[in-house]
Write a protein that holds these residues in place. Structure first.
Motif, PDB file in Angstrom:
ATOM      1  N   LYS A 226       2.142 -10.433   7.597  1.00  0.00           N
ATOM      2  CA  LYS A 226       1.560  -9.107   7.350  1.00  0.00           C
ATOM      3  C   LYS A 226       1.136  -8.969   5.895  1.00  0.00           C
ATOM      4  N   SER A 227       1.967  -9.457   4.988  1.00  0.00           N
ATOM      5  CA  SER A 227       1.643  -9.379   3.563  1.00  0.00           C
ATOM      6  C   SER A 227       0.368 -10.158   3.273  1.00  0.00           C
ATOM      7  N   SER A 228       0.254 -11.327   3.883  1.00  0.00           N
ATOM      8  CA  SER A 228      -0.937 -12.156   3.678  1.00  0.00           C
ATOM      9  C   SER A 228      -2.177 -11.432   4.196  1.00  0.00           C
ATOM     10  N   GLU A 229      -2.043 -10.791   5.366  1.00  0.00           N
ATOM     11  CA  GLU A 229      -3.176 -10.055   5.925  1.00  0.00           C
ATOM     12  C   GLU A 229      -3.545  -8.859   5.045  1.00  0.00           C
TER      13      GLU A 229
ATOM     14  N   GLN B   6       0.763 -13.849  -2.687  1.00  0.00           N
ATOM     15  CA  GLN B   6       1.099 -15.141  -2.104  1.00  0.00           C
ATOM     16  C   GLN B   6       2.399 -15.669  -2.700  1.00  0.00           C
ATOM     17  N   PHE B   7       2.558 -15.481  -3.996  1.00  0.00           N
ATOM     18  CA  PHE B   7       3.784 -15.933  -4.656  1.00  0.00           C
ATOM     19  C   PHE B   7       4.987 -15.170  -4.108  1.00  0.00           C
ATOM     20  N   LYS B   8       4.837 -13.862  -3.944  1.00  0.00           N
ATOM     21  CA  LYS B   8       5.937 -13.051  -3.420  1.00  0.00           C
ATOM     22  C   LYS B   8       6.262 -13.466  -1.977  1.00  0.00           C
TER      23      LYS B   8
ATOM     24  N   ASN C 242      -8.261 -11.720  -7.266  1.00  0.00           N
ATOM     25  CA  ASN C 242      -7.617 -13.043  -7.231  1.00  0.00           C
ATOM     26  C   ASN C 242      -6.193 -12.977  -7.776  1.00  0.00           C
ATOM     27  N   ASP C 243      -6.019 -12.214  -8.862  1.00  0.00           N
ATOM     28  CA  ASP C 243      -4.673 -12.055  -9.421  1.00  0.00           C
ATOM     29  C   ASP C 243      -3.745 -11.393  -8.407  1.00  0.00           C
TER      30      ASP C 243
ATOM     31  N   ASN D  58       9.455  -2.699  -3.413  1.00  0.00           N
ATOM     32  CA  ASN D  58       8.794  -2.837  -4.713  1.00  0.00           C
ATOM     33  C   ASN D  58       7.427  -3.485  -4.566  1.00  0.00           C
ATOM     34  N   GLU D  59       7.324  -4.442  -3.658  1.00  0.00           N
ATOM     35  CA  GLU D  59       6.052  -5.096  -3.416  1.00  0.00           C
ATOM     36  C   GLU D  59       5.021  -4.098  -2.877  1.00  0.00           C
TER      37      GLU D  59
END
Length: 184
Positions: free
Chosen positions: A163-166, A75-77, A68-69, A12-13
């Motif tokens: 990976k998500s952060s990147e 980041q929250f996920k 930013n959103d 889903n992300e």
């Protein structure tokens, strides 16, 4: 939350990130269309330039806010995924402790039975002792396997969060570049 729930959340992300990219493309198209409309509007040059500057600043601010959103959401996920990994680790650790306690109780019962049987038949005592030792080795082996699986799962989650952060950083940079490109 189990492994399947975690994997579903990751899927889903990815869908949300793809939709965000598509939305930014649409937003960019709308901004370019508005800019083209302003350029071809019948106004004096100074007023048109002022409007272009104002619209460009507005579009840039909107794009930065959207980026930013998106960054905050990802980041929250990632934080949620890390928390879920910690919870899963704790759950597995608790289960291992319960199983060890059950095993310890089983060992105590087995010892009592072995003693009673030993009193009745001393020849069978050696077989029971061997069975208890084998069971202990199996439990130790199982505990080691659970520990290894937990470490691997935690590493996988850490890698996925990285990976998500990147991906977020790349998306923000792409959006920033698109905004800068369209504002020039």
């Amino acid at each position: 939350m189990g492994l399947f729930d975690y994997l579903e959340e990751k899927r889903n992300e990815a869908v949300r990130r793809r939709r965000l990219r598509e939305a930014s493309k649409i937003f960019t198209g709308v901004a370019l269309g508005a800019l083209g409309g302003i350029l071809f509007a019948p106004q004096e040059g100074k007023k048109t330039r002022e409007e272009i500057a104002d619209k460009s600043k507005y579009a840039a601010n909107q794009a930065i806010n959207a980026a930013n959103d998106a960054k905050d959401t990802i980041q929250f996920k990632a934080y949620q995924a890390g928390e879920q990994a910690k919870k899963t680790y704790e759950d597995l650790r608790e289960r291992a402790a319960v199983r060890k306690l059950e095993f310890d109780e089983d060992v105590e019962v087995a010892k009592a039975k072995a003693k009673a049987i030993g009193e009745v038949v001393k020849a069978g005592a050696e077989d029971i002792k061997e069975d208890v030792e084998n069971t202990t080795d199996e439990v130790k082996s199982t505990a080691t396997n659970v520990k290894d699986d937990l470490k691997k799962g935690a590493k996988d989650i850490k890698d996925e969060a990285k990976k998500s952060s990147e991906n977020v950083k790349e998306t923000v940079e792409e959006t920033k570049k698109d905004v800068e490109k369209h504002t020039k």
